[in-house]
Design a protein around this motif. Structure first.
Motif, short mmCIF file in Angstrom:
data_model
loop_
_atom_site.label_atom_id
_atom_site.label_comp_id
_atom_site.label_asym_id
_atom_site.label_seq_id
_atom_site.Cartn_x
_atom_site.Cartn_y
_atom_site.Cartn_z
N ILE A 143 5.79 2.00 5.99
CA ILE A 143 5.50 1.36 4.71
C ILE A 143 6.02 -0.07 4.75
N PHE A 144 5.15 -0.99 4.38
CA PHE A 144 5.50 -2.41 4.36
C PHE A 144 5.63 -2.89 2.92
N ASN A 145 6.75 -3.56 2.64
CA ASN A 145 7.01 -4.15 1.33
C ASN A 145 7.09 -5.67 1.48
N PRO A 146 5.94 -6.32 1.62
CA PRO A 146 5.94 -7.77 1.90
C PRO A 146 6.29 -8.59 0.66
N PRO A 147 6.84 -9.79 0.87
CA PRO A 147 7.06 -10.73 -0.23
C PRO A 147 5.73 -11.33 -0.65
#
Length: 215
Positions: A143-147
């Motif tokens: 899971i990616f939580n990008p800015p």
């Protein structure tokens, strides 16, 4: 390997599709879209579907990795209900079909402040999606939580303003963990995650995404 992708017409999805088609690790790339694509490639297979008609496409969701980069804005969707359908229902339904068809890996693009307990609709929706997908128990889940994302030719004024503000803070040494991220860098990190054979759940956020993309 065979890749599956939803969200191929979005900024991140377009960059990711380009990388998948250029990578010899993948012999086939299946994308699921509402309208046909202009992209053509010998290993690209385009499925034009009705996302609401799960029974019509669920058996097609077979392969080695599913990339979920589907999403919209409240302005474009027109209502919270419509945004929920695209950002949550469609992605969860694809993840559920992939798990039922024994796809071993899922790579999900979420949001920086995703939290199932958030008071904000968007962040809560993303957090609840994360929890629902984790409950499906994929052997390998990233899971990616990008800015804030820097999108090519973006027409989102609010996003552009947020990026300018964050960049200004970055110049004076603040909010460095939330450095705006070009979608092509995120796409590179997503690709790397799909090639990682480590079992279990992995989360990537902020500067971790830059490093994972080799930047």
């Amino acid at each position: 390997m065979k890749a599956l992708l939803i969200g191929a017409t979005g900024a991140t999805g377009k960059d990711l599709l380009h990388l998948l088609l250029a990578d010899d690790t993948f012999s086939r790339v299946d994308v699921f879209v509402r309208r046909s694509l202009s992209v053509q490639h010998e290993k690209l297979h385009v499925h034009v579907i009705d996302f609401d008609a799960v029974e019509q496409w669920q058996e097609l969701v077979t392969g080695d990795v599913l990339f979920c980069s589907l999403g919209t804005t409240l302005k474009v969707a027109g209502s919270k209900e419509a945004q929920w359908k695209i950002d949550y229902d469609y992605q969860y339904n694809f993840a559920k079909a992939a798990r039922a068809n024994n796809v071993p890996k899922l790579v999900l693009v979420s949001a920086a402040l995703a939290s199932a307990t958030s008071i904000f609709f968007y962040n809560k929706m993303k957090g609840q999606l994360e929890e629902a997908i984790q409950a499906l128990d994929f052997p390998r889940l990233s899971i990616f939580n990008p800015p804030a994302l820097i999108r090519k030719d973006s027409d989102r004024p609010g996003e552009a303003l947020a990026i300018k503000i964050t960049k200004w803070f970055n110049k004076i040494g603040l909010l460095t963990k939330q450095r705006p991220l070009p979608t092509e860098i995120l796409a590179q990190a997503l690709l790397h995650a799909s090639l990682n054979q480590n079992e279990g759940f992995h989360r990537y956020a902020g500067e971790e995404i830059w490093k994972y993309a080799g930047k």
